[in-house]
Write an enzyme that holds these catalytic residues in place. Structure first.
Site, PDB file in Angstrom:
ATOM      1  N   ASP A 184       7.703  -8.341  10.419  1.00  0.00           N
ATOM      2  CA  ASP A 184       7.754  -8.157   9.006  1.00  0.00           C
ATOM      3  C   ASP A 184       6.284  -8.335   8.487  1.00  0.00           C
ATOM      4  O   ASP A 184       5.642  -9.227   8.746  1.00  0.00           O
ATOM      5  CB  ASP A 184       8.578  -9.178   8.441  1.00  0.00           C
ATOM      6  CG  ASP A 184      10.112  -8.920   8.488  1.00  0.00           C
ATOM      7  OD1 ASP A 184      10.240  -7.345   8.657  1.00  0.00           O
ATOM      8  OD2 ASP A 184      10.936  -9.554   8.459  1.00  0.00           O
ATOM      9  N   THR A 201       3.558  -7.098 -20.304  1.00  0.00           N
ATOM     10  CA  THR A 201       4.993  -6.784 -20.824  1.00  0.00           C
ATOM     11  C   THR A 201       5.566  -5.431 -20.213  1.00  0.00           C
ATOM     12  O   THR A 201       4.637  -4.632 -19.721  1.00  0.00           O
ATOM     13  CB  THR A 201       5.291  -6.488 -22.431  1.00  0.00           C
ATOM     14  OG1 THR A 201       4.768  -5.379 -22.822  1.00  0.00           O
ATOM     15  CG2 THR A 201       4.938  -7.658 -23.024  1.00  0.00           C
ATOM     16  N   SER A 204      -2.295  -6.839 -19.351  1.00  0.00           N
ATOM     17  CA  SER A 204      -2.413  -8.309 -19.879  1.00  0.00           C
ATOM     18  C   SER A 204      -3.772  -8.246 -20.248  1.00  0.00           C
ATOM     19  O   SER A 204      -4.577  -7.487 -19.710  1.00  0.00           O
ATOM     20  CB  SER A 204      -1.856  -8.941 -18.806  1.00  0.00           C
ATOM     21  OG  SER A 204      -2.756  -8.923 -17.456  1.00  0.00           O
TER      22      SER A 204
END
Lengths: 677, 553
Positions: free
Chosen positions: A293, A366, A372
């Site tokens: 993985d 947000t 940000s």
């Protein structure tokens, strides 16, 4: 790893003697033949005692004992661990919930059945294996993993499995029991480390078949030697024939075979890996395709800032300072990595990273703004995705400069994530783009070298990731894996394993989630993470208690080491025979045919001394090789050709030469014994 | 020309002939066992025998066909030998005693060609041609069929079908052995070997005495005798007889005939598995062992200790002076290395160490290069033993040519390497334990032991050459050696066919850097070591009491 301490040796002696029981010995045919020979020699020595026959009988028994000792020592090393585990198991008691009334009853752990619900609170030992169905708790799993840091177990998701014998440190959980009494994880661990559940593996069986057939050949060769000797006029004492037989049959490998297998499993346990079968350990040595993985195995868990690309006319350090400012209050790993990278660059240029005012205000990310940043005394700094910043820029000034857009596109093309940094110096000033931060997956250090190593061992690595093919290709390229499977769904993983297996490859993989379970079961070596679900742990044939996916590589090496050790000691054992012939044949027949004394190339003192020296060497070599059997032959990843060359030189040629020296030295001592010389 | 130079030249010419023929013959053999096309004569045979040439037999059915064919062959040969008094061209020969007929029948159907009888005194022309010569073709073709089936096990995946025994048998005879023997017979006739169906000629010798001189269909028999690694001579003296082997030229030609098919089959193996380097490695090991045996025997003969041989310049006892020492030892090493068993010198009269080398050469399992088919399958089994031990040392489940060697395969392989040594040693042990069999021994001491050891080694390994000295035409030896030949031939065949099916059922493991390479000189060295050590350790005690006791002073 301590291989062989005097204490361990002493503690193993009673076990070694118990193993003399012929019903146990018959499972190791080579050593069984030696035991029968020892009994016969003892009877003959009692019937017609002489220093020679008595010493011979003693050393034949020692040969058998040494073999048993090897096995007992190998088993003994797991005993301490098993005792600790047993202590955790026996003291447990469960608080069973009555399904109808919900009332609690205290019952011994051994009485819990599959499907029972039990409550565990602070201080309780979880009575048996199960899944958390209610609540969340921190659990001390050190009894199983040896790791003292507590882990979180919660209902739902991939961290719901709890192990019997571990201890709840906080909160309250309800556990549904998933293991029948006596078949819990700890029970299985105890059986494994003690070697009680050990079944012979396919390769071990194949090797035993070969050793048995060699034993039969030599048995026939020695048995038919008597009529030949009789015809020649030199009937041999039976004890001498027994000595010849014991020296010829492959006792070295026959004595150490089961110790090698037990020690191989034990080496895994030492690395906190539990193999549910020896077959899986062997298969690990044969693995030719490794599915890994991406996240957590090949790359660190999160994306990190790797470079700043300044817009035209912007100082690189100005961009770094702005990027830092925009992320100062950003606690995400990505944000922190931007701060770290910026400070590195600023410090390197001799600049002190600025401090921000007390009134500075953090603008959080947000879903609407998708940016940000920080507002500090009218100066606004923002970072975010290209389109979000473009919109912000458009509010007060121009759009995104073409060069910045191009730089962002280029990063995306290379599989990275671009974050655009923009700034507005004052409330009235126009905002402008300063440049782009390149966030990317960071390949764990040393991975490329490990994959190169694997390639030299003939193992192909395939990276599994949910990323799009573009991103996946870029990371695959950087990490140096051979292939990748992008946008992988569980069924894709399964299909890949099947395809590889149809091509004759053996596949190893790791997994922790319930959706990994089918693939874990399908893979030839499926390593489940201990932190994973019960379904994953049941499906795999190994469990890694440290939940470290890179351990797969070590598991492969241990598997190979196990096979190499068997092969090396077999080669050594057979090569030893040549010298023994040169000791024993002239001892038997030089009196009859003086010409045959020319075979006595070692110049051994007397026939009795020569035969005894060969038998003693044969016994001592077992003891001498116990540490090697337990530790395993040193393994360095290399191609098959160079491994063969190296091991043939050491164990083949070494096996030819060593007994000539050893037998000669022993003869110098043994020939001093009165009645032998 | 010095003897040493003669030895080198003859060996070089022989090596050149074998090297030159191996490639083309290998291609032809590979085509023979892979093509879908039948030749006209083959179609007639299939129609006559009710054989479906496209049937792909499972291994059990392949094996049953092979065993049934061999049993029928044995019965037919016994019948011919017992009834030859009633057959034409028998020159008045009567029925052979049953135990001798049984021995001879088993001997010829197992490609051993041990001769308990004396050719000119016991077998008429008709039985020579209809019984013995037919088996010379058939038994050689059976060996080739088995190795073809084994190679198919390597090349096929997920099936236990090994082809058709009947097709392999017929093609081996029609496409390989018959044309080869026909050409060889013509060359031999041109070289002076007799070929007629005459009754014995009465001739007057120089001193005025009378002698019966027997001719016969010698050249035709001689050709397949060598080409099919059979070895049963028309005459008792075998290739030492001037009518079988008149000149150094025919001698070298016959010597080459023994080697061409065994080495050609190795080359065919490379073609069929699609990797000629694998075949070259196997050939290298075979040639090295053969070379060592030639060198060892020649040096031992030329060292000639003793007054008589020093006067003669070499140990000339038992050798044809028209051929000389190098031609004799080259032939001896070839005949014991190929399981042929034809001889052009008395092996009994070789120096003790040379005799021991020949016993060891057979004891290696007839793999240098071995009999038609049997040599290659024997060597491939030993290669698998080498792969198993060495494969472990590279940290993988051992695999050979992409096929894993697990417990199932190892049981069959271990059985194979067990069979012949067990037969040889038990046979020798039993014979020497009883007064009856020991009374057949001519010489006393270690040389007598060598005679018995040689006989059982030769029989169990299906070689067929005799050391001489031993009166083997007794009921004990006829039956004991027949049993050794029978089990020494068919038990390994059962195991090889089962192994072919076992590996055929597998898929194929892809080759990676972690795969043990089996086409390198390192592996050749390893294989050589395994062949020598396994056989060496098995036979050393017996050899110590025979040839070594006699030869080391």
């Amino acid at each position: 790893m301590t291989a062989l301490t005097p204490t361990l040796l002493r503690a193993s002696i009673p076990g070694a003697i118990r193993k003399l029981d012929p019903r146990q010995m018959i499972h190791a045919p080579v050593m069984f033949v030696v035991e029968v020979g020892s009994v016969l020699t003892t009877v003959l020595a009692i019937d017609d005692p002489s220093a020679f026959t008595i010493l011979l009988a003693i050393w034949l028994w020692l040969t058998v004992l040494f073999a048993n000792l090897a096995e007992a020592v190998a088993e003994g090393r797991g005993k301490a661990q098993a005792d600790a585990l047993r202590a955790a198991r026996t003291s447990a008691e469960g608080r069973r919930l009555d399904p109808a009334t919900g009332a609690e009853h205290r019952v011994p752990a051994a009485e819990l059945q599959v499907g029972d619900h039990v409550v565990c609170e602070v201080g309780d030992v979880i009575p048996s294996d199960g899944d958390v169905i209610e609540g969340v708790a921190s659990v001390d799993e050190s009894a199983v993993t040896g790791e003292s840091a507590p882990v979180i177990r919660e209902s739902g998701g991939d961290r719901s499995a709890v192990t019997g014998g571990t201890k709840v440190l906080s909160d309250r959980i309800v556990v549904r029991i998933t293991a029948r009494p006596g078949e819990t994880f700890i029970d299985r661990m105890i059986a494994l480390v003690e070697g009680a559940a050990r079944q012979r593996t396919p390769n071990e069986i194949a090797l035993s078949v070969l050793l048995t057939s060699l034993t039969i050949i030599f048995l026939i060769a020695v048995a038919t030697l008597q009529p030949l000797a009789g015809y020649s006029g030199a009937l041999q004492p039976v004890v001498v024939l027994i000595a010849l037989l014991v020296c010829l049959i492959p006792t070295t490998i026959g004595a150490l075979l089961s110790a090698i297998g037990i020690a191989g499993m034990d080496r895994l346990v030492q690395r906190n890996v539990l193999a549910m079968s020896g077959r899986a350990v062997e298969a690990a040595g044969d693995v030719s395709t490794l599915l890994l993985d991406k996240t957590g195995t090949i790359t660190l868990g999160n994306r990190q800032a790797s470079e700043f690309i300044a817009a035209p006319g912007v100082e690189p350090l100005e961009l770094a300072a702005a990027a830092r400012r925009s992320s100062l209050a950003d606690e995400t790993p990505e944000g922190r990595s931007i701060v770290v990278l910026a400070e590195q660059q600023l410090t390197a240029a001799g600049r002190t990273p600025e401090t921000v005012g007390a009134a500075a205000e953090f603008v959080p990310f947000t879903a609407q703004t998708r940016m940000s940043g920080l507002d500090d005394e009218g100066r606004a700094t923002r970072k975010g995705a290209g389109d979000a910043i473009t919109r912000w820029l458009a509010e007060t000034g121009d759009g995104l400069p073409a060069d910045v857009q191009e730089a962002a596109n280029e990063i995306a093309r290379r599989g990275g994530t671009p974050l655009v940094v923009a700034e507005r110096a004052g409330a009235s000033d126009p905002a402008r783009a300063l440049g782009v931060v390149h966030l990317k997956d960071v390949v764990k250090p040393g991975m490329r070298e490990r994959f190169d190593e694997l390639r030299r061992m003939g193992i192909r690595t395939v990276m599994i990731t949910g990323d799009n093919p573009l991103t996946a290709a870029a990371i695959a390229e950087e990490a140096g894996v051979d292939d990748f499977l992008a946008e992988a769904k569980p069924e894709d993983k399964m299909a890949l394993i099947r395809k590889e297996q149809e091509g004759g490859n053996l596949v190893a993989m790791t997994g922790d989630g319930t959706n990994d379970a089918p693939a874990l079961a399908q893979a030839d070596v499926g390593v489940a993470m201990n932190s994973g679900t019960a379904a994953a742990k049941d499906a795999g044939n190994m469990v890694d208690l440290d939940s470290d996916p890179t351990k797969l590589i070590e598991i492969v090496e241990i598997g190979k080491q196990l096979l190499i050790t068997r092969g090396a000691l077999t080669t050594f054992s057979v090569a030893n025979d040549v010298a023994k012939y040169f000791a024993i044949l002239p001892a038997m027949f030089a009196a009859l045919y003086p010409g045959l004394d020319r075979l006595n190339v070692m110049g051994l003192a007397s026939p009795e001394s020569a035969i005894l020296s060969a038998v003693v060497f044969n016994a001592l070599i077992i003891i001498a090789l116990i540490p090697l059997a337990l530790r395993g032959v040193r393994y360095r990843p290399a191609s098959a050709s160079s491994l063969l060359q190296r091991n043939l030189a050491i164990y083949g040629l070494g096996g030819l030469a060593a007994p000539f020296v050893g037998i000669k030295l022993l003869d110098l001592v043994i020939s001093q014994i009165p009645g032998v010389a | 020309m010095s003897v040493g130079l003669a030895a080198v030249l003859q060996a070089a010419v022989l090596a050149a002939i074998v090297a030159a023929t191996a490639g083309p013959l290998g291609n032809h053999l590979a085509r023979t066992f892979t093509t879908d096309r039948d030749l006209a004569p083959e179609r007639w045979i299939y129609r006559l025998g009710g054989i479906d040439p496209r049937a792909d037999q499972r291994w059990t059915s392949y094996l049953i066909s092979l065993l049934a064919f061999s049993l029928a062959s044995i019965l037919a040969v016994i019948a011919f030998l017992q009834l030859q008094a009633h057959l034409p061209l028998s020159n008045g020969m009567g029925a052979m005693p049953f135990h001798q007929a049984l021995n001879t029948a088993i001997s010829f159907t197992t490609n051993t060609n041990w001769q308990s009888y004396s050719g000119e005194a016991a077998v008429g022309h008709f039985a020579q041609m209809a019984a013995l010569a037919v088996q010379n073709f058939a038994s050689a073709a059976v060996g080739i069929a088995v190795v073809a089936a084994l190679i198919r096990g390597f090349t096929r995946e997920r099936t236990d079908r090994l082809g058709s025994f009947w097709v392999d048998l017929v093609r081996g005879v029609v496409r390989v052995l018959l044309p080869g023997a026909a050409i060889a017979a013509i060359v031999l006739v041109l070289g002076g070997v007799v070929q007629n169906l005459d009754a014995p000629h009465e001739i007057t010798t120089l001193t005025g005495g009378h002698q019966q001189l027997l001719g016969g269909p010698v050249a035709s028999q001689e050709a397949i005798k060598e080409l099919g690694t059979n070895g049963g001579g028309f005459f008792n003296a075998n290739s030492a007889h001037p009518l079988e082997n008149p000149s150094p030229f025919t001698n070298l030609f016959e010597n080459a005939l023994m080697l061409v098919i065994p080495f050609g089959l190795v080359s065919a193996f490379g073609v069929m598995v699609g990797n000629r380097r694998q075949a070259r490695t196997v050939s290298l090991v075979m040639a090295t062992i053969l070379g060592l045996m030639v060198l060892g025997t020649t040096v031992s003969e030329l060292a000639h200790p003793g007054t008589a041989s020093q006067l003669a310049g070499a140990a000339m006892e038992g050798k044809e002076t028209r051929l000389g020492v190098p031609a004799s030892t080259l032939f001896a090493a070839s005949t014991t290395g190929t399981s042929t068993g034809a001889v052009n010198a008395a092996h009994d009269s070789l120096s003790a160490l040379a005799g021991g080398a020949l016993i060891l050469n057979m004891g290696l399992g007839e793999v240098a290069p071995g009999g038609t088919g049997s040599g290659l399958y024997g060597m491939l089994i030993l290669a698998m033993v080498a792969v198993f031990i060495a494969g472990l040392m590279v940290g993988r489940t051992p695999e050979y040519l992409g096929k894993r060697l697990g417990p199932g395969e190892l049981k069959l392989i271990a059985g194979y390497i067990l069979v012949t040594p067990a037969l040889v040693l038990l046979g020798t042990g039993v014979a020497l334990a009883f007064d009856g069999p020991t009374s057949s021994i001519l010489n006393s001491g270690p040389h007598g032991l060598s005679e018995v050891l040689y006989a059982f080694t030769s029989a169990a390994n299906n070689n067929g050459s005799a050391f001489g000295g031993l009166t083997s035409a007794t009921t004990f030896y006829d039956l004991a050696l027949a049993l050794a030949m029978l089990l020494g031939r068919f038990l390994p065949i059962v195991l090889v066919l089962a192994l072919a099916a076992s590996i055929g059922r597998q898929g194929r493991v892809p080759v990676t850097a972690g795969t043990l390479p089996t086409d390198t000189r390192l592996f050749a060295g390893l294989l050589l070591g395994v062949v020598l050590v396994i056989a060496g350790l098995t036979y050393l005690p017996a050899l110590a009491l025979g040839p070594l006791a006699e030869g080391v002073r």
